[in-house]
Design a protein around this motif. Structure first.
Motif, PDB file in Angstrom:
ATOM      1  N   UNK A  23       0.988  -1.179  -0.065  1.00  0.00           N
ATOM      2  CA  UNK A  23      -0.049   0.142   0.002  1.00  0.00           C
ATOM      3  C   UNK A  23       1.062   1.166  -0.038  1.00  0.00           C
ATOM      4  N   UNK A  24       1.861   1.297   0.810  1.00  0.00           N
ATOM      5  CA  UNK A  24       2.900   2.492   0.987  1.00  0.00           C
ATOM      6  C   UNK A  24       3.556   2.724  -0.500  1.00  0.00           C
ATOM      7  N   UNK A  25       4.107   1.622  -1.190  1.00  0.00           N
ATOM      8  CA  UNK A  25       4.683   1.942  -2.233  1.00  0.00           C
ATOM      9  C   UNK A  25       3.518   2.414  -3.292  1.00  0.00           C
ATOM     10  N   UNK A  26       2.564   1.838  -3.389  1.00  0.00           N
ATOM     11  CA  UNK A  26       1.475   2.470  -4.334  1.00  0.00           C
ATOM     12  C   UNK A  26       1.124   3.869  -4.074  1.00  0.00           C
ATOM     13  N   UNK A  27       1.065   4.334  -2.949  1.00  0.00           N
ATOM     14  CA  UNK A  27       0.876   5.742  -2.597  1.00  0.00           C
ATOM     15  C   UNK A  27       1.968   6.598  -2.785  1.00  0.00           C
ATOM     16  N   UNK A  28       3.118   6.126  -2.292  1.00  0.00           N
ATOM     17  CA  UNK A  28       4.332   6.741  -2.724  1.00  0.00           C
ATOM     18  C   UNK A  28       4.566   7.152  -4.268  1.00  0.00           C
ATOM     19  N   UNK A  29       4.147   5.958  -4.988  1.00  0.00           N
ATOM     20  CA  UNK A  29       4.547   5.945  -6.441  1.00  0.00           C
ATOM     21  C   UNK A  29       3.399   7.123  -6.805  1.00  0.00           C
ATOM     22  N   UNK A  30       2.232   7.395  -6.337  1.00  0.00           N
ATOM     23  CA  UNK A  30       1.427   8.411  -6.858  1.00  0.00           C
ATOM     24  C   UNK A  30       1.875   9.640  -6.527  1.00  0.00           C
ATOM     25  N   UNK A  31       2.239   9.917  -5.231  1.00  0.00           N
ATOM     26  CA  UNK A  31       2.981  10.859  -4.923  1.00  0.00           C
ATOM     27  C   UNK A  31       4.059  11.436  -5.711  1.00  0.00           C
ATOM     28  N   UNK A  66       4.219  -8.966  14.796  1.00  0.00           N
ATOM     29  CA  UNK A  66       5.484  -9.998  14.215  1.00  0.00           C
ATOM     30  C   UNK A  66       5.582  -9.850  12.593  1.00  0.00           C
ATOM     31  N   UNK A  67       6.652  -9.919  12.333  1.00  0.00           N
ATOM     32  CA  UNK A  67       6.945  -9.823  10.874  1.00  0.00           C
ATOM     33  C   UNK A  67       7.322  -8.296  10.488  1.00  0.00           C
ATOM     34  N   UNK A  68       6.916  -7.185  11.248  1.00  0.00           N
ATOM     35  CA  UNK A  68       7.466  -5.787  10.948  1.00  0.00           C
ATOM     36  C   UNK A  68       8.638  -5.840  10.423  1.00  0.00           C
ATOM     37  N   UNK A  69       9.604  -6.293  11.069  1.00  0.00           N
ATOM     38  CA  UNK A  69      11.183  -6.062  10.383  1.00  0.00           C
ATOM     39  C   UNK A  69      11.412  -6.466   8.995  1.00  0.00           C
ATOM     40  N   UNK A  70      10.772  -7.722   8.579  1.00  0.00           N
ATOM     41  CA  UNK A  70      10.881  -8.109   7.308  1.00  0.00           C
ATOM     42  C   UNK A  70      10.284  -7.335   6.261  1.00  0.00           C
ATOM     43  N   UNK A  71       9.100  -6.428   6.618  1.00  0.00           N
ATOM     44  CA  UNK A  71       8.287  -5.736   5.887  1.00  0.00           C
ATOM     45  C   UNK A  71       9.155  -4.412   5.786  1.00  0.00           C
ATOM     46  N   UNK A  72       9.841  -3.941   7.102  1.00  0.00           N
ATOM     47  CA  UNK A  72      10.809  -2.718   6.881  1.00  0.00           C
ATOM     48  C   UNK A  72      11.797  -2.690   5.835  1.00  0.00           C
ATOM     49  N   UNK A  73      12.519  -3.920   5.773  1.00  0.00           N
ATOM     50  CA  UNK A  73      13.414  -4.230   4.816  1.00  0.00           C
ATOM     51  C   UNK A  73      12.799  -4.378   3.371  1.00  0.00           C
ATOM     52  N   UNK A  74      11.697  -4.876   3.250  1.00  0.00           N
ATOM     53  CA  UNK A  74      11.315  -5.046   1.731  1.00  0.00           C
ATOM     54  C   UNK A  74      10.859  -3.546   1.210  1.00  0.00           C
ATOM     55  N   UNK A  75      10.211  -2.924   2.243  1.00  0.00           N
ATOM     56  CA  UNK A  75       9.931  -1.441   1.548  1.00  0.00           C
ATOM     57  C   UNK A  75      11.099  -0.445   1.517  1.00  0.00           C
TER      58      UNK A  75
END
Length: 376
Positions: A120-128, A161-170
């Motif tokens: 979701x963040x990547x989609x919204x950053x791309x729009x920005x 749980x799993x937040x760290x992996x999402x930080x790295x992916x983002x």
């Protein structure tokens, strides 16, 4: 250099305003908490509990139409900080930035994120980015995923749980967007709390290995904004001093590798760290504070604060009650009362965002920052 030419008249006015000779004028820095909705369950912040206890308050957040009225009434600000909650949970975040660029004409737009919804963040950053490329290509957009530790230890502090992996992916996905928009700066930020204060060297070395554009460390604070005033989250000054020694050394070591914009921000951070320690040790304003003059904070509900530390305890007023007229509220008697309270030294905190502006307004601290840039 153009930055200082632009803000020099503001700096003069702010000094006069603090002395009571002139009105405050338009703030240099506006932080807008666009929502209090958040999926994190951080040990350092209880804002995530607000809508669970009071779900009806979500419906009282400012609408896009209300935000436009407010921005129209403000005038130019140089830095537009977006905050939360989790800012990217606002479905209209791109439209909010469009309104900011139209009416506030900032040079910098800064957005932190917990990275829990990375797609979701990547989609919204791309729009920005698409909007900025077409309409405001000079604007520096900084996105800062939060990283409070490594692996499962980050997840334990953030409560997901799993937040760290999402930080790295983002982080890696945002870095991949940079060729499309060179003014995109991808940062990482750590809140130094009693749960990670003894591990900052380990965290810093990990972050430096990622070649982030910038790395921000800020002290965990008790703020009414975060509903954590009774929570023992802040490390003592001695722990904090030991924690940042390694980080400061790394900043100085890497300064020559940075572009000018990054060197300027890093120099201000080096001065900030020393001021933060002094404030914590001495429990006073070690340099004059310009909260409510150089900086303003707007809540999701239209409240205006001098800063998020005073927050709900010392509001300046609500823009809905001032017909969405920021300048009218900013020049009100209520606002002046808060400025006098701050000037008298009734409060003292190491709030990073405000301290950067205070450094700019304090010649000895500004000279120290300039020296850090020049000797790099």
């Amino acid at each position: 250099m153009s930055y200082f030419k632009e803000i020099l008249p503001k700096m003069i006015r702010y000094r006069l305003a603090r002395s009571g000779i002139a009105s405050a004028g338009t703030p240099l820095n506006l932080t807008f908490s666009v929502t209090n909705l958040c999926q994190s369950k951080c040990r350092t912040c209880s804002i995530w509990q607000l809508y669970r206890k009071h779900p009806e308050r979500l419906k009282t957040e400012l609408t896009l139409n209300e935000i436009e009225k407010i921005f129209k009434s403000m005038g130019h600000v140089y830095v537009f900080n977006i905050s939360g909650g989790e800012p990217f949970l606002r479905s209209d975040i791109a439209e909010i930035i469009e309104l900011a660029c139209t009416y506030l004409t900032p040079g910098i737009v800064h957005i932190p994120t917990n990275a829990i919804s990375p797609g979701l963040i990547v989609r919204r950053v791309s729009k920005i980015i698409r909007y900025l490329k077409a309409n405001a290509p000079h604007v520096r957009l900084t996105i800062k995923p939060s990283l409070d530790h490594i692996g499962e230890r980050h997840d334990a502090i953030r409560g997901v749980p799993g937040n760290f992996d999402k930080v790295m992916w983002l982080f890696n996905r945002l870095k991949a967007l940079q060729p499309d928009y060179p003014h995109l700066h991808v940062e990482l930020g750590t809140v130094i709390s009693r749960w990670n204060v003894n591990d900052i060297d380990e965290i810093s070395q990990f972050v430096m290995s990622l070649e982030t554009d910038s790395y921000r460390n800020e002290i965990a604070e008790q703020r009414s904004e975060m509903f954590n005033l009774d929570d023992p989250i802040t490390p003592d000054p001695q722990e904090y001093r030991r924690a940042i020694d390694f980080f400061v050394g790394q900043i100085r070591k890497d300064m020559k590798k940075r572009v000018l914009f990054q060197r300027i921000t890093n120099a201000f951070r080096l001065v900030y760290y020393q001021l933060a320690i002094r404030i914590m040790e001495q429990k006073r304003q070690v340099i004059p504070c310009y909260a409510g003059i150089s900086n303003a904070h707007m809540t999701p509900y239209g409240d205006i604060w001098a800063c998020c530390t005073l927050g709900y305890d010392k509001p300046m007023g609500n823009l809905r009650e001032f017909a969405y007229d920021f300048k009218r509220l900013w020049g009100s008697q209520e606002a002046e009362t808060i400025r006098r309270y701050i000037k008298k030294g009734n409060c003292a905190c190491p709030l990073a965002n405000q301290t950067y502006s205070n450094i700019l307004m304090h010649p000895p601290s500004l000279i120290r920052a300039l020296k850090e840039i020049l000797i790099a």
